[in-house]
Design an enzyme around this catalytic site. Structure first.
Site, PDB file in Angstrom:
ATOM      1  N   ASP A 198       0.797  -1.334   0.130  1.00 20.58           N
ATOM      2  CA  ASP A 198      -0.070   0.106  -0.017  1.00 20.58           C
ATOM      3  C   ASP A 198       0.858   1.176  -0.166  1.00 20.58           C
ATOM      4  O   ASP A 198       1.861   1.281   0.884  1.00 20.58           O
ATOM      5  CB  ASP A 198      -0.889  -0.013   1.242  1.00 20.58           C
ATOM      6  N   HIS A 249      -9.868  -5.341  -3.261  1.00 20.30           N
ATOM      7  CA  HIS A 249      -8.819  -5.604  -2.888  1.00 20.30           C
ATOM      8  C   HIS A 249      -8.773  -5.697  -1.146  1.00 20.30           C
ATOM      9  O   HIS A 249      -9.549  -5.258  -0.576  1.00 20.30           O
ATOM     10  CB  HIS A 249      -7.697  -4.280  -2.875  1.00 20.30           C
TER      11      HIS A 249
HETATM   12  P1  5GP Z   1      -9.676   1.508   0.135  1.00 20.25           P
HETATM   13  O1  5GP Z   1      -9.942   2.791   1.011  1.00 20.25           O
HETATM   14  O2  5GP Z   1     -10.345   1.525  -1.359  1.00 20.25           O
HETATM   15  O3  5GP Z   1     -10.175   0.280   0.590  1.00 20.25           O
HETATM   16  O4  5GP Z   1      -8.285   1.461  -0.045  1.00 20.25           O
HETATM   17  C1  5GP Z   1      -7.473   1.935  -1.262  1.00 20.25           C
HETATM   18  C2  5GP Z   1      -5.896   1.632  -0.855  1.00 20.25           C
HETATM   19  O5  5GP Z   1      -5.387   2.078  -1.907  1.00 20.25           O
HETATM   20  C3  5GP Z   1      -5.707   2.902   0.198  1.00 20.25           C
HETATM   21  O6  5GP Z   1      -4.941   2.094   1.317  1.00 20.25           O
HETATM   22  C4  5GP Z   1      -4.547   3.693  -0.422  1.00 20.25           C
HETATM   23  O7  5GP Z   1      -3.259   3.777   0.500  1.00 20.25           O
HETATM   24  C5  5GP Z   1      -4.117   2.652  -1.614  1.00 20.25           C
HETATM   25  N1  5GP Z   1      -3.469   3.334  -2.690  1.00 20.25           N
HETATM   26  C6  5GP Z   1      -4.043   4.560  -3.515  1.00 20.25           C
HETATM   27  N2  5GP Z   1      -3.479   4.660  -4.572  1.00 20.25           N
HETATM   28  C7  5GP Z   1      -2.623   3.792  -4.650  1.00 20.25           C
HETATM   29  C8  5GP Z   1      -1.458   3.772  -5.533  1.00 20.25           C
HETATM   30  O8  5GP Z   1      -1.238   4.246  -6.666  1.00 20.25           O
HETATM   31  N3  5GP Z   1      -0.353   2.852  -5.219  1.00 20.25           N
HETATM   32  C9  5GP Z   1      -0.588   1.752  -4.143  1.00 20.25           C
HETATM   33  N4  5GP Z   1       0.387   0.870  -4.190  1.00 20.25           N
HETATM   34  N5  5GP Z   1      -1.250   1.929  -3.270  1.00 20.25           N
HETATM   35  C10 5GP Z   1      -2.509   2.965  -3.611  1.00 20.25           C
END
Ligand code: 5GP
Ligand code: ZN
Length: 106
Positions: free
Chosen positions: A32, A100
């Site tokens: 992440d 994810h």
């Molecule tokens: P959600 O809130 O959708 O469950 O989590 C999305 C996750 O994706 C977040 O923890 C955020 O830090 C991560 N994330 C967002 N953009 C990127 C990116 O460009 N690369 C990576 N490796 N992680 C990302």
């Protein structure tokens, strides 16, 4: 959001850089970008599914596989304990609309 402008599809296809720690025929796992634990990995099916509420008959194997890989990665990164989390829907904090599994371990 369609597959064409999905960030995680681009990471899976290596059109966007990430720190990939595991890949196989079903999923890809990477760090992440904004870690909330010592180990914070995202385990992502290659199949574009926007959110858990959209999974279909036949996706059981994929979803089970994500958990199996999470367990393997938790061992590999020597997590003493860990959390596994799916955010489902904007209202729950989902910001990336490609399924994810968060693995957060210490
Ligand atoms: P959600 O809130 O959708 O469950 O989590 C999305 C996750 O994706 C977040 O923890 C955020 O830090 C991560 N994330 C967002 N953009 C990127 C990116 O460009 N690369 C990576 N490796 N992680 C990302
Ligand atoms: Zn996608």
């Amino acid at each position: 959001m369609s597959m064409d402008d999905c960030l995680f599809c681009k990471i899976i296809n290596k059109e966007v850089d990430s720190e990939i720690v595991h890949e196989d025929e079903i999923c890809v796992a990477f760090n992440d970008i904004n870690p909330k634990a010592r180990v914070h990995l995202l385990i992502v099916p290659r199949k574009h599914i926007a959110k858990i509420s959209n999974i279909e008959e036949g996706d059981e194997k994929i979803m089970g596989h994500l958990i199996k890989i999470a367990k393997d990665l938790a061992e590999r990164f020597e997590c003493k304990g860990y959390q596994l989390l799916f955010n489902v829907g904007r209202e729950a904090g989902q910001i990336i609309f490609h399924v994810h599994l968060h693995l957060m371990g210490n």
